[in-house]
Scaffold this active site. Structure first.
Site, PDB file in Angstrom:
ATOM      1  N   VAL A 200       4.747   2.911 -15.195  1.00  0.00           N
ATOM      2  CA  VAL A 200       3.507   3.702 -15.146  1.00  0.00           C
ATOM      3  C   VAL A 200       3.447   4.496 -13.838  1.00  0.00           C
ATOM      4  O   VAL A 200       3.623   3.936 -12.756  1.00  0.00           O
ATOM      5  CB  VAL A 200       2.272   2.774 -15.284  1.00  0.00           C
ATOM      6  CG1 VAL A 200       0.978   3.552 -15.087  1.00  0.00           C
ATOM      7  CG2 VAL A 200       2.273   2.096 -16.634  1.00  0.00           C
ATOM      8  N   GLY A 201       3.196   5.808 -13.959  1.00  0.00           N
ATOM      9  CA  GLY A 201       3.218   6.681 -12.780  1.00  0.00           C
ATOM     10  C   GLY A 201       4.631   6.765 -12.235  1.00  0.00           C
ATOM     11  O   GLY A 201       4.844   6.814 -11.029  1.00  0.00           O
ATOM     12  N   GLY A 202       5.573   6.809 -13.166  1.00  0.00           N
ATOM     13  CA  GLY A 202       7.001   6.723 -12.802  1.00  0.00           C
ATOM     14  C   GLY A 202       7.603   8.021 -12.281  1.00  0.00           C
ATOM     15  O   GLY A 202       8.798   8.070 -11.992  1.00  0.00           O
ATOM     16  N   GLY A 203       6.796   9.096 -12.187  1.00  0.00           N
ATOM     17  CA  GLY A 203       7.288  10.358 -11.614  1.00  0.00           C
ATOM     18  C   GLY A 203       8.521  10.871 -12.341  1.00  0.00           C
ATOM     19  O   GLY A 203       8.527  10.963 -13.576  1.00  0.00           O
ATOM     20  N   ASP A 244      -2.405   9.477 -19.684  1.00  0.00           N
ATOM     21  CA  ASP A 244      -3.296   9.134 -18.582  1.00  0.00           C
ATOM     22  C   ASP A 244      -3.469   7.611 -18.571  1.00  0.00           C
ATOM     23  O   ASP A 244      -3.983   7.042 -19.546  1.00  0.00           O
ATOM     24  CB  ASP A 244      -4.645   9.843 -18.805  1.00  0.00           C
ATOM     25  CG  ASP A 244      -5.642   9.564 -17.695  1.00  0.00           C
ATOM     26  OD1 ASP A 244      -5.435   8.607 -16.910  1.00  0.00           O
ATOM     27  OD2 ASP A 244      -6.643  10.302 -17.608  1.00  0.00           O
ATOM     28  N   MET A 245      -3.047   6.975 -17.488  1.00  0.00           N
ATOM     29  CA  MET A 245      -3.087   5.498 -17.446  1.00  0.00           C
ATOM     30  C   MET A 245      -4.506   4.947 -17.521  1.00  0.00           C
ATOM     31  O   MET A 245      -4.701   3.764 -17.790  1.00  0.00           O
ATOM     32  CB  MET A 245      -2.391   4.988 -16.181  1.00  0.00           C
ATOM     33  CG  MET A 245      -3.027   5.391 -14.889  1.00  0.00           C
ATOM     34  SD  MET A 245      -1.978   4.921 -13.514  1.00  0.00           S
ATOM     35  CE  MET A 245      -2.749   5.800 -12.168  1.00  0.00           C
ATOM     36  N   LYS A 258       4.976   0.875  -9.528  1.00  0.00           N
ATOM     37  CA  LYS A 258       5.539   0.989  -8.175  1.00  0.00           C
ATOM     38  C   LYS A 258       4.775   2.053  -7.397  1.00  0.00           C
ATOM     39  O   LYS A 258       4.719   3.210  -7.800  1.00  0.00           O
ATOM     40  CB  LYS A 258       7.028   1.354  -8.212  1.00  0.00           C
ATOM     41  CG  LYS A 258       7.644   1.236  -6.825  1.00  0.00           C
ATOM     42  CD  LYS A 258       8.666   2.283  -6.501  1.00  0.00           C
ATOM     43  CE  LYS A 258       8.598   2.628  -5.040  1.00  0.00           C
ATOM     44  NZ  LYS A 258       9.062   3.961  -4.724  1.00  0.00           N
ATOM     45  N   HIS A 262      -1.746   1.105  -4.614  1.00  0.00           N
ATOM     46  CA  HIS A 262      -2.213   1.482  -3.268  1.00  0.00           C
ATOM     47  C   HIS A 262      -2.771   2.916  -3.227  1.00  0.00           C
ATOM     48  O   HIS A 262      -3.330   3.329  -2.230  1.00  0.00           O
ATOM     49  CB  HIS A 262      -1.123   1.235  -2.207  1.00  0.00           C
ATOM     50  CG  HIS A 262      -0.067   2.277  -2.120  1.00  0.00           C
ATOM     51  ND1 HIS A 262       0.760   2.408  -1.027  1.00  0.00           N
ATOM     52  CD2 HIS A 262       0.314   3.253  -2.984  1.00  0.00           C
ATOM     53  CE1 HIS A 262       1.586   3.410  -1.219  1.00  0.00           C
ATOM     54  NE2 HIS A 262       1.352   3.930  -2.399  1.00  0.00           N
TER      55      HIS A 262
HETATM   56  C1  SAM Z   1       2.759   7.638  -5.380  1.00  0.00           C
HETATM   57  S1  SAM Z   1       3.402   8.225  -6.847  1.00  0.00           S
HETATM   58  C2  SAM Z   1       4.526   6.926  -7.287  1.00  0.00           C
HETATM   59  C3  SAM Z   1       5.696   7.429  -8.081  1.00  0.00           C
HETATM   60  C4  SAM Z   1       6.708   6.343  -8.449  1.00  0.00           C
HETATM   61  N1  SAM Z   1       6.110   5.213  -9.099  1.00  0.00           N
HETATM   62  C5  SAM Z   1       7.460   5.911  -7.218  1.00  0.00           C
HETATM   63  O1  SAM Z   1       7.077   4.945  -6.589  1.00  0.00           O
HETATM   64  O2  SAM Z   1       8.416   6.577  -6.849  1.00  0.00           O
HETATM   65  C6  SAM Z   1       2.069   7.998  -7.966  1.00  0.00           C
HETATM   66  C7  SAM Z   1       2.351   8.524  -9.375  1.00  0.00           C
HETATM   67  O3  SAM Z   1       1.198   8.274 -10.200  1.00  0.00           O
HETATM   68  C8  SAM Z   1       1.051   9.365 -11.091  1.00  0.00           C
HETATM   69  N2  SAM Z   1      -0.307   9.390 -11.626  1.00  0.00           N
HETATM   70  C9  SAM Z   1      -1.455   9.763 -10.980  1.00  0.00           C
HETATM   71  N3  SAM Z   1      -2.503   9.665 -11.805  1.00  0.00           N
HETATM   72  C10 SAM Z   1      -2.023   9.228 -13.000  1.00  0.00           C
HETATM   73  C11 SAM Z   1      -2.637   8.943 -14.276  1.00  0.00           C
HETATM   74  N4  SAM Z   1      -3.955   9.077 -14.443  1.00  0.00           N
HETATM   75  N5  SAM Z   1      -1.843   8.506 -15.281  1.00  0.00           N
HETATM   76  C12 SAM Z   1      -0.504   8.365 -15.098  1.00  0.00           C
HETATM   77  N6  SAM Z   1       0.132   8.617 -13.922  1.00  0.00           N
HETATM   78  C13 SAM Z   1      -0.625   9.046 -12.884  1.00  0.00           C
HETATM   79  C14 SAM Z   1       1.394  10.555 -10.212  1.00  0.00           C
HETATM   80  O4  SAM Z   1       1.662  11.716 -10.980  1.00  0.00           O
HETATM   81  C15 SAM Z   1       2.590  10.017  -9.430  1.00  0.00           C
HETATM   82  O5  SAM Z   1       3.794  10.294 -10.082  1.00  0.00           O
HETATM   83  O1  LIG Z   2       4.707   9.076   1.825  1.00  0.00           O
HETATM   84  C1  LIG Z   2       3.713   9.435   1.162  1.00  0.00           C
HETATM   85  C2  LIG Z   2       3.016  10.600   1.479  1.00  0.00           C
HETATM   86  C3  LIG Z   2       1.939  10.975   0.734  1.00  0.00           C
HETATM   87  C4  LIG Z   2       1.134  12.149   1.057  1.00  0.00           C
HETATM   88  C5  LIG Z   2       0.574  12.286   2.316  1.00  0.00           C
HETATM   89  C6  LIG Z   2      -0.285  13.338   2.572  1.00  0.00           C
HETATM   90  C7  LIG Z   2      -0.624  14.219   1.568  1.00  0.00           C
HETATM   91  O2  LIG Z   2      -1.527  15.248   1.797  1.00  0.00           O
HETATM   92  C8  LIG Z   2      -0.072  14.070   0.299  1.00  0.00           C
HETATM   93  C9  LIG Z   2       0.808  13.033   0.061  1.00  0.00           C
HETATM   94  O3  LIG Z   2       1.515  10.241  -0.324  1.00  0.00           O
HETATM   95  C10 LIG Z   2       2.129   9.085  -0.638  1.00  0.00           C
HETATM   96  C11 LIG Z   2       1.627   8.304  -1.706  1.00  0.00           C
HETATM   97  O4  LIG Z   2       0.563   8.725  -2.422  1.00  0.00           O
HETATM   98  C12 LIG Z   2       2.239   7.110  -2.023  1.00  0.00           C
HETATM   99  O5  LIG Z   2       1.748   6.360  -3.042  1.00  0.00           O
HETATM  100  C13 LIG Z   2       3.318   6.665  -1.298  1.00  0.00           C
HETATM  101  C14 LIG Z   2       3.839   7.404  -0.263  1.00  0.00           C
HETATM  102  C15 LIG Z   2       3.236   8.643   0.088  1.00  0.00           C
END
Ligand code: SAM
Ligand SMILES: O=c1cc(-c2ccc(O)cc2)oc2c(O)c(O)ccc12
Length: 357
Positions: A200-203, A244-245, A258, A262
């Site tokens: 979930v939210g796997g980018g 949408d989760m 992952k 947070h």
């Molecule tokens: C911090 S990133 C983490 C990405 C990945 N899990 C990683 O650790 O590399 C958070 C992810 O949550 C996704 N996200 C945010 N809101 C979401 C939603 N409502 N439903 C599904 N995914 C969502 C974002 O698009 C993003 O890819």
């Molecule tokens: O390493 C990051 C950095 C961000 C980040 C910082 C400032 C911004 O304006 C946008 C993005 O966000 C992160 C995040 O949401 C996360 O879950 C892990 C790492 C980082």
């Protein structure tokens, strides 16, 4: 009234050092940016051996007036663990100082499997890092995240409107995920016996690809917002699904989160965890949520590690998220209706948490 009249001069100077260290700390980040902007790690790596200041400066075509500046920046970075300073015997039999890569700067060489260059570039990006000038405003604004205050929209909507930032962010997350690969090697048992998993939210699916390489028979679904996954294609046992989760998560034996919890406040975390619980196939034994996230463990870990986690906690204001302790996470799990959980330390900043319905 003189506030410090009771203090010794030495104590006041110690206080000054504390203030100035914090005040100038951003220059550590700026030196890191300097080093990446000028491709220092790549230049030294491509050189194949420690590089002298003269050679570095001529490779970069640094004007003579700035060569000493390069020396000072390299001295600063070496002092902070990014380079080793060694001595090289030159053709003229004269010893010269030369810079060699350390593990930290090897991690900044671009294009390698464990490169953290994309992560560093994203965090140091002027638009994204500039948001932290608004922390005071964030404190006084009910509910708004730092991104909403400074970018005018929440981070995920900002990315949907700025596709170049979205890939920038995805690549940075992917570079961090390669570090997780190292850690998961010793914890592969968490995935054993599973038939399917939703990330979930796997980018861009980096973590799922890692898991899929470890367990080719495991069916991995990368689930993220529609605009995030729309251009990715899967392979045999890996697929991308948009959604949408907060509405619904595809069903599977296990749900992986992952660096998701947070990013959210407690209320949203409970909603996500409830949706995860609904998504776990209930006709299977061993169904669970697998969480890879940062856990603050202030009294049982090195001061430096806690300091890093507390910095990350401040960073999370950009999405109104936070880093949590084990006790804080436990409350969320119980509130979402889970019965049991197990936390294992994974790497420096990550813990691996299995949560059972
Ligand atoms: C911090 S990133 C983490 C990405 C990945 N899990 C990683 O650790 O590399 C958070 C992810 O949550 C996704 N996200 C945010 N809101 C979401 C939603 N409502 N439903 C599904 N995914 C969502 C974002 O698009 C993003 O890819
Ligand atoms: O390493 C990051 C950095 C961000 C980040 C910082 C400032 C911004 O304006 C946008 C993005 O966000 C992160 C995040 O949401 C996360 O879950 C892990 C790492 C980082």
């Amino acid at each position: 009234m003189e506030l410090l009249s009771e203090c010794k001069a030495s104590e006041i100077f110690e206080g000054q050092v504390v203030v100035y260290k914090h005040l100038y700390a951003y220059l550590d980040s700026m030196c890191l940016k300097w080093c990446l902007d000028l491709n220092m790690p790549d230049i030294i790596h491509n050189h194949g051996q420690p590089i002298t200041l003269h050679h570095l400066a001529s490779t970069l075509q640094v004007p003579p007036s700035k060569i000493d500046g390069v020396r000072r920046f390299m001295r600063h970075l070496a002092h902070n663990g990014f380079f080793h300073i060694t001595r090289l015997l030159h053709d003229d039999n004269e010893e010269k100082e030369a810079y060699a890569l350390t593990i930290a700067s090897k991690l900044l060489v671009k294009g390698t499997q464990h490169s953290l260059a994309p992560m560093s570039k994203c965090v140091l990006d002027p638009t994204l890092s500039g948001t932290y000038h608004f922390l005071g405003k964030w404190t006084l604004e009910e509910n708004l995240s730092l991104s909403e205050i400074s970018l005018g929209t929440n981070l995920w909507d900002f990315f949907s409107k700025n596709p170049s930032y979205l890939s920038f962010f995805n690549e940075s997350m992917a570079s961090d995920s390669q570090m997780v690969k190292l850690a998961l090697k010793d914890h592969s048992a968490v995935f054993e016996g599973l038939e399917s998993i939703v990330d979930v939210g796997g980018g861009n699916g980096t973590v799922s690809k890692i898991i899929n390489d470890m367990f080719p028979k495991l069916n991995c679904i990368v689930f993220d917002l529609p605009h995030v996954v729309e251009n990715f294609t899967g392979s045999n046992n890996l697929s991308f699904v948009g959604g949408d989760m907060f509405l619904s998560i595809p069903h599977a034996h296990a749900i992986l989160l992952k660096w998701i919890l947070h990013d959210w406040d407690d209320e949203h975390c409970v909603k996500i965890l409830k949706k995860c619980k609904d998504a776990i196939l209930n006709d299977v034994k061993g169904g669970k949520v697998i969480i890879i996230d940062t856990v603050i463990n202030e009294n049982h870990e090195e001061h430096e590690l806690t300091q890093l986690k507390l910095r990350m906690d401040i960073m999370m204001t950009h999405v109104n998220g936070k880093e949590r302790s084990q006790e804080e996470l436990k409350k969320l799990f119980l509130k979402a209706g889970f019965q049991n959980y197990k936390i294992s330390p994974l790497t420096g900043i990550y813990s691996l948490i299995e949560v059972y319905p």
